[in-house]
Design a protein around this motif. Structure first.
Motif, PDB file in Angstrom:
ATOM      1  N   ARG A  12      -7.515  10.769  18.665  1.00 12.40           N
ATOM      2  CA  ARG A  12      -8.615   9.641  18.769  1.00 12.40           C
ATOM      3  C   ARG A  12      -7.712   8.595  19.085  1.00 12.40           C
ATOM      4  N   ALA A  13      -6.601   8.439  18.354  1.00 12.32           N
ATOM      5  CA  ALA A  13      -5.707   7.145  18.513  1.00 12.32           C
ATOM      6  C   ALA A  13      -5.144   7.237  19.845  1.00 12.32           C
ATOM      7  N   PHE A  14      -4.620   8.612  20.444  1.00 13.26           N
ATOM      8  CA  PHE A  14      -4.288   8.452  21.691  1.00 13.26           C
ATOM      9  C   PHE A  14      -5.236   8.115  22.784  1.00 13.26           C
ATOM     10  N   LEU A  15      -6.482   8.579  22.622  1.00 11.51           N
ATOM     11  CA  LEU A  15      -7.397   8.155  23.598  1.00 11.51           C
ATOM     12  C   LEU A  15      -7.883   6.633  23.329  1.00 11.51           C
ATOM     13  N   GLY A  16      -7.892   6.125  22.234  1.00 10.62           N
ATOM     14  CA  GLY A  16      -8.222   4.775  22.132  1.00 10.62           C
ATOM     15  C   GLY A  16      -7.273   4.056  22.623  1.00 10.62           C
ATOM     16  N   SER A  17      -5.787   4.334  22.595  1.00  9.45           N
ATOM     17  CA  SER A  17      -4.819   3.507  23.274  1.00  9.45           C
ATOM     18  C   SER A  17      -5.018   3.390  24.936  1.00  9.45           C
ATOM     19  N   SER A  20      -7.940   1.269  25.752  1.00  7.05           N
ATOM     20  CA  SER A  20      -7.638   0.101  25.398  1.00  7.05           C
ATOM     21  C   SER A  20      -7.138  -0.872  26.544  1.00  7.05           C
ATOM     22  N   ILE A  21      -6.230  -0.049  27.355  1.00  8.87           N
ATOM     23  CA  ILE A  21      -5.470  -0.667  28.564  1.00  8.87           C
ATOM     24  C   ILE A  21      -6.197  -0.452  29.640  1.00  8.87           C
ATOM     25  N   GLU A  23      -9.758   0.277  30.113  1.00  6.04           N
ATOM     26  CA  GLU A  23     -11.039  -0.217  30.039  1.00  6.04           C
ATOM     27  C   GLU A  23     -11.077  -1.280  29.315  1.00  6.04           C
ATOM     28  N   GLY A  24     -10.124  -1.895  28.404  1.00  4.83           N
ATOM     29  CA  GLY A  24     -10.226  -3.240  27.722  1.00  4.83           C
ATOM     30  C   GLY A  24     -11.178  -2.771  26.546  1.00  4.83           C
ATOM     31  N   GLU A  25     -11.274  -1.500  26.300  1.00  4.66           N
ATOM     32  CA  GLU A  25     -12.059  -1.258  25.006  1.00  4.66           C
ATOM     33  C   GLU A  25     -11.371  -1.325  23.709  1.00  4.66           C
ATOM     34  N   PRO A  26     -11.989  -1.765  22.595  1.00  5.93           N
ATOM     35  CA  PRO A  26     -11.527  -2.037  21.135  1.00  5.93           C
ATOM     36  C   PRO A  26     -10.834  -0.615  20.778  1.00  5.93           C
ATOM     37  N   VAL A  27      -9.860  -0.852  19.993  1.00  3.48           N
ATOM     38  CA  VAL A  27      -9.129   0.427  19.468  1.00  3.48           C
ATOM     39  C   VAL A  27      -9.495   0.577  17.923  1.00  3.48           C
ATOM     40  N   GLU A  28      -9.998   1.903  17.643  1.00  2.00           N
ATOM     41  CA  GLU A  28     -10.446   2.072  16.457  1.00  2.00           C
ATOM     42  C   GLU A  28      -9.257   2.101  15.575  1.00  2.00           C
ATOM     43  N   PRO A  29      -8.894   1.492  14.610  1.00  2.00           N
ATOM     44  CA  PRO A  29      -7.919   1.584  13.721  1.00  2.00           C
ATOM     45  C   PRO A  29      -7.655   2.805  13.071  1.00  2.00           C
ATOM     46  N   SER A  30      -6.416   3.335  13.094  1.00  2.00           N
ATOM     47  CA  SER A  30      -6.100   4.512  12.132  1.00  2.00           C
ATOM     48  C   SER A  30      -5.698   4.259  10.815  1.00  2.00           C
ATOM     49  N   GLN A  31      -6.030   5.090  10.112  1.00  2.00           N
ATOM     50  CA  GLN A  31      -5.777   4.903   8.512  1.00  2.00           C
ATOM     51  C   GLN A  31      -4.592   5.896   8.188  1.00  2.00           C
ATOM     52  N   PHE A  32      -3.496   5.156   7.693  1.00  2.00           N
ATOM     53  CA  PHE A  32      -2.355   6.039   7.452  1.00  2.00           C
ATOM     54  C   PHE A  32      -2.486   6.376   5.857  1.00  2.00           C
ATOM     55  N   ASP A  33      -2.325   7.689   5.738  1.00  2.00           N
ATOM     56  CA  ASP A  33      -2.212   8.267   4.474  1.00  2.00           C
ATOM     57  C   ASP A  33      -0.956   8.866   4.217  1.00  2.00           C
ATOM     58  N   PRO A  34      -0.358   8.368   3.205  1.00  2.00           N
ATOM     59  CA  PRO A  34       1.094   8.820   2.947  1.00  2.00           C
ATOM     60  C   PRO A  34       1.078  10.283   2.333  1.00  2.00           C
ATOM     61  N   SER A  35       0.020  10.429   1.781  1.00  3.82           N
ATOM     62  CA  SER A  35      -0.026  12.125   0.951  1.00  3.82           C
ATOM     63  C   SER A  35      -0.783  13.023   1.933  1.00  3.82           C
TER      64      SER A  35
END
Length: 322
Positions: A12-17, A20-21, A23-35
């Motif tokens: 999802r992060a890859f497709l969003g990036s 964004s380039i 189509e100019g679509e906003p990127v869904e932020p990814s949540q980093f979980d250290p665990s």
């Protein structure tokens, strides 16, 4: 509707990036979980290729398709056929790219293919010769034509390709099969001595794969744009080619300047036999004119209604000497 809501976070992060380039679509932020715990994928033991491994998944660059679904059988044993034509691999990838980046299409010889490929110094592990597409030449009603060469060879050839991408492409596939049948008839005429000079480029066989069929031919040196490009001796050469074609019982079916090519080293070749049919030509000049002499060909045109001039030769005659 296509949804990616159940897709993995990295995808999802890859497709969003990308979006964004492009189509100019906003990127869904990814949540980093250290665990976050990553799964470990155990490598299976390699037991050799499975039957499904040989199926092309469509990810490669398809370079052709055509030929009939039920080609007629020739009088040669299947074993001999397999020995002469073990198969072919074809690609439009660059030879300079790493092998892991090269996309190959695997092809097998048609069941009526009795023609041999040119010799190559290098084959793949299964004995298949490898063919590289190097330059797009042009396209027509049946397929596309590319310039190509085999592994470790500087000799250039032409390959005619038809892709079977939709139901309507079945007609193109049938026309390519018909064309190959005419090349087989021409080759038989050369070997039997009926023809001394080549009417068409040398044919090296026809092959088929998953959604792609090809014919491999000798390379020519350019196509005609109009009949008036020809000098008087050249007009006679082209007319004689068609006469010879009729003398072995073939009607070309689409005699246009773009289906006449200059042969490397001089002379001409007819190409594109996709609309050709078997033909019993009764025209007298097929027997009477045996040399391309201008004074023999510039005779008064037959009166209307004469039935010893078939329509194709009459049309060509009018086009060349109008």
């Amino acid at each position: 509707m296509i949804s990616i809501k159940d897709s993995s976070e990295p995808f999802r992060a890859f497709l969003g990036s990308i979006l964004s380039i492009i189509e100019g679509e906003p990127v869904e932020p990814s949540q980093f979980d250290p665990s976050m715990q990553l799964d470990t994928i155990m490598e299976d033991t390699d037991d050799g290729p499975l039957p499904e491994d040989d199926i092309d998944d469509g990810s490669g660059v398809y370079v052709g398709s055509s030929s009939t679904s039920n080609p007629p059988m020739m009088t040669c044993s299947q074993a001999a056929h397999e020995n002469i034509n073990p198969g072919l691999m074809i690609t439009s990838s660059s030879p300079d790219s790493p092998e892991s980046f090269q996309l190959w299409v695997h092809l097998d010889a048609l069941s009526n293919n009795t023609l041999a490929l040119p010799m190559s110094d290098r084959n793949d592990l299964n004995g298949k010769q490898r063919l590289w597409l190097t330059r797009f030449v042009g396209s027509g009603s049946t397929g596309r034509v590319w310039q190509c060469h085999f592994d470790d060879s500087d000799d250039l050839f032409a390959v005619k390709i038809v892709e079977l991408l939709c139901p309507s492409d079945a007609d193109s596939r049938q026309r390519l099969q018909n064309e190959f049948n005419m090349y087989l008839a021409l080759e038989a005429a050369y070997k039997s001595g009926q023809l001394c000079d080549r009417i068409a480029p040398h044919c090296y066989g026809a092959y088929e794969g998953d959604g792609v069929n090809i014919i491999i031919l000798g390379l020519c040196d350019g196509v005609l744009n109009a009949w008036d490009e020809l000098s008087a001796p050249e007009q006679a050469q082209v007319y004689k080619l068609v006469q010879d074609l009729h003398s072995i019982g073939i009607l070309h079916g689409d005699l246009e300047p773009q289906n006449v090519m200059r042969a490397i080293g001089g002379g001409f070749h007819l190409i594109d036999f996709s609309q050709s049919t078997r033909h019993n030509c009764k025209e007298n000049v097929v027997q009477n004119v045996t040399t391309p002499l201008i004074d023999q060909l510039h005779t008064p045109r037959p009166a209307a209604g004469r039935n010893d001039i078939c329509s194709e030769l009459q049309t060509l005659r009018n086009s060349l000497w109008n």
